[in-house]
Motif scaffolding. Structure first.
Motif, PDB file in Angstrom:
ATOM      1  N   LEU A   6       0.824  -1.186   0.000  1.00 17.66           N
ATOM      2  CA  LEU A   6       0.000   0.000   0.000  1.00 17.66           C
ATOM      3  C   LEU A   6       0.859   1.237   0.000  1.00 17.66           C
ATOM      4  CD1 LEU A   6      -2.770  -0.620   2.558  1.00 17.66           C
ATOM      5  CD2 LEU A   6      -3.028   0.256   0.314  1.00 17.66           C
ATOM      6  N   VAL A 250      -1.256   3.976   8.933  1.00 12.30           N
ATOM      7  CA  VAL A 250      -1.931   2.854   8.288  1.00 12.30           C
ATOM      8  C   VAL A 250      -1.300   1.556   8.763  1.00 12.30           C
ATOM      9  CG1 VAL A 250      -2.708   4.107   6.257  1.00 12.30           C
ATOM     10  CG2 VAL A 250      -0.416   3.120   6.269  1.00 12.30           C
ATOM     11  N   ARG A 252      -2.572  -2.819  10.027  1.00 11.03           N
ATOM     12  CA  ARG A 252      -3.332  -4.062   9.885  1.00 11.03           C
ATOM     13  C   ARG A 252      -4.170  -4.320  11.131  1.00 11.03           C
ATOM     14  NH1 ARG A 252       0.776  -6.997   9.366  1.00 11.03           N
ATOM     15  NH2 ARG A 252       0.863  -7.838  11.490  1.00 11.03           N
ATOM     16  N   ARG A 256      -6.968  -7.090   7.841  1.00 17.40           N
ATOM     17  CA  ARG A 256      -7.558  -6.100   6.946  1.00 17.40           C
ATOM     18  C   ARG A 256      -6.881  -4.750   7.164  1.00 17.40           C
ATOM     19  NH1 ARG A 256      -9.556  -9.905   4.099  1.00 17.40           N
ATOM     20  NH2 ARG A 256     -10.759  -8.374   2.886  1.00 17.40           N
ATOM     21  N   LEU A 257      -7.052  -3.870   6.197  1.00 20.96           N
ATOM     22  CA  LEU A 257      -6.499  -2.527   6.295  1.00 20.96           C
ATOM     23  C   LEU A 257      -7.070  -1.790   7.495  1.00 20.96           C
ATOM     24  CD1 LEU A 257      -4.978  -0.021   5.162  1.00 20.96           C
ATOM     25  CD2 LEU A 257      -7.045   0.455   3.805  1.00 20.96           C
ATOM     26  N   TRP A 259      -6.645   2.143   9.656  1.00 16.73           N
ATOM     27  CA  TRP A 259      -6.177   3.517   9.470  1.00 16.73           C
ATOM     28  C   TRP A 259      -6.539   4.301  10.723  1.00 16.73           C
ATOM     29  CZ3 TRP A 259      -6.693   5.912   3.991  1.00 16.73           C
ATOM     30  CH2 TRP A 259      -6.020   7.139   3.938  1.00 16.73           C
ATOM     31  N   THR A 270     -12.517   2.256   6.653  1.00 15.16           N
ATOM     32  CA  THR A 270     -11.888   2.215   5.332  1.00 15.16           C
ATOM     33  C   THR A 270     -12.505   1.105   4.496  1.00 15.16           C
ATOM     34  OG1 THR A 270     -10.176   0.706   6.125  1.00 15.16           O
ATOM     35  CG2 THR A 270      -9.691   3.062   6.229  1.00 15.16           C
ATOM     36  N   VAL A 275      -4.725  -7.168   4.245  1.00 17.13           N
ATOM     37  CA  VAL A 275      -3.316  -6.871   4.505  1.00 17.13           C
ATOM     38  C   VAL A 275      -2.756  -8.051   5.287  1.00 17.13           C
ATOM     39  CG1 VAL A 275      -1.662  -5.310   5.574  1.00 17.13           C
ATOM     40  CG2 VAL A 275      -3.748  -4.377   4.557  1.00 17.13           C
ATOM     41  N   LEU A 281       3.175  -1.466   3.892  1.00 19.78           N
ATOM     42  CA  LEU A 281       2.436  -0.304   3.416  1.00 19.78           C
ATOM     43  C   LEU A 281       3.385   0.875   3.300  1.00 19.78           C
ATOM     44  CD1 LEU A 281      -0.712  -0.502   5.727  1.00 19.78           C
ATOM     45  CD2 LEU A 281      -0.297  -1.679   3.572  1.00 19.78           C
ATOM     46  N   VAL A 295      -2.979   1.040  -3.464  1.00 13.55           N
ATOM     47  CA  VAL A 295      -3.062  -0.362  -3.079  1.00 13.55           C
ATOM     48  C   VAL A 295      -2.939  -1.264  -4.290  1.00 13.55           C
ATOM     49  CG1 VAL A 295      -4.419  -2.039  -1.819  1.00 13.55           C
ATOM     50  CG2 VAL A 295      -4.752   0.385  -1.403  1.00 13.55           C
ATOM     51  N   HIS A 297      -4.404  -4.028  -5.198  1.00 11.40           N
ATOM     52  CA  HIS A 297      -5.573  -4.794  -4.771  1.00 11.40           C
ATOM     53  C   HIS A 297      -6.366  -5.141  -6.022  1.00 11.40           C
ATOM     54  CE1 HIS A 297      -9.726  -4.917  -2.668  1.00 11.40           C
ATOM     55  NE2 HIS A 297      -9.124  -6.077  -2.528  1.00 11.40           N
TER      56      HIS A 297
END
Length: 343
Positions: A6, A250, A252, A256-257, A259, A270, A275, A281, A295, A297
């Motif tokens: 990321l 940012v 994990r 998952r992400l 923030w 988000t 992640v 990141l 990302v 993704h």
């Protein structure tokens, strides 16, 4: 596990994820070697590159002019170093390089100081960054009192402490972590992962484990004192950038992400993006004042706390993001990209 990387960008004013072509364009910046690290030096971009077997330093002016700084290594490993990080206070550039070698294949570190005309390796005693108690170096960071190098070092109590080295008279000196929030213990082990400037000081991101519980954490230096905070509902804080009095972190949370926004460390909602434990990141960056992420993704995407949009141009792993003036640059897939189409 598929590698996800990321970095950060921003949703341009007036754009949304609904309707129309939301693809964001990028222009490739042609370099003669692979870019590894970025830093802002006044109104210039500093690019740490590496051809097949040695480091180089390239600068880019606002109008796109590229120039090579004269780079002078002082040790055999300095001649072969990869860039682990660059930082600048607008006058002096500080870099950390490393290359594996020796009987155990440990990283042999090199420290660099200079400007856009020339950057020189400053040789250090082996025990400065290496030896029996050595850990890893995370990278350099500028502060109002001078540059720091952040890393780890053997703890007197348990595991590794977070360590900070200061610089004076061409010499890096590790400061004691004992008795500070950088110290590990049998009850609490600390693991730094990244560092970024924060006002006059610095912000270190990472994770910690206490009584079997893993949590994301940050360590903040105000120029004199270190403090720490645990981030809510997080497993690791992987990267951060601070601007306008706010730090954007940012990381994990449960795969998952995640923030967070500090200094109150509120967790933001988000898009649902995986992640993994081994994923890295790059730090968020402001574009038009809005923090957003890059990302890989299902292809490189721009991700804010509200939506996710495709990028036209960059592909592959994202290594670094840097903002210089009103321009944003990204290292992705071993190439350097600038946000925005060529004029």
């Amino acid at each position: 596990m598929r590698r996800l990387t990321l970095a950060v960008l921003l949703v341009l004013a007036g754009c949304s994820s609904g309707g129309g072509d939301d693809t964001v364009g990028f222009t490739a910046v042609d370099l003669t070697a692979t870019p590894e690290a970025l830093a802002t030096h006044g109104d210039m971009l500093v690019i740490g590159t590496r051809p097949s077997d040695h480091p180089e330093l390239v600068t880019r002016t606002k109008d796109g002019t590229l120039s090579n700084s004269r780079l002078t290594p002082a040790t055999p490993y300095g001649k072969e170093a990869h860039w682990y990080g660059l930082t600048s206070d607008g006058t002096t550039i500080t870099g950390v390089g490393g290359e594996r070698g020796g009987a155990h294949g440990n990283v042999r570190w090199s420290a660099w100081t200079g400007d856009t005309r020339a950057i020189n390796e400053k040789p250090q005693a082996f025990s400065t960054f290496g030896g029996y108690g050595a850990g890893e170096l995370i990278g350099p960071v500028r502060t109002a009192k001078g540059p720091l190098i952040i890393g780890t070092w053997q703890s007197a109590k348990a595991g590794l402490d977070i360590a900070a080295w200061t610089y004076a008279a061409d010499t890096w000196t590790r400061q004691p972590s004992a008795g500070t929030v950088l110290e590990s213990s049998q009850e609490l082990l600390r693991f730094p992962l990244a560092v970024t400037p924060d006002g006059d000081g610095a912000l270190v991101t990472g994770w910690q484990i206490a009584k079997g519980t893993v949590s994301a954490a940050v360590w903040r230096f105000d120029g004199t004192t270190w403090t720490t905070a645990t981030l809510p509902d997080g497993d690791a804080a992987l990267a951060a950038r601070c601007w306008d009095g706010t730090c954007h972190v940012v990381g994990r949370s449960k795969g998952r992400l995640a923030w967070w926004s500090g200094p109150d460390w509120k967790k933001l909602t988000t898009p649902d993006i995986p992640v993994g434990d081994d994923d890295k990141l790059a730090a968020p960056a402001p574009v038009n004042g809005v923090p957003t992420l890059f990302v890989d993704h299902g292809g490189v995407k721009l991700v804010s706390d509200k939506d996710e949009r495709p990028a036209d141009g960059p592909s592959g792993a994202v290594v670094a993001v840097e903002k210089v003036g009103d321009q944003v640059f990204v290292i992705a897939g071993g190439r350097l990209w600038r946000l925005g189409q060529a004029a």
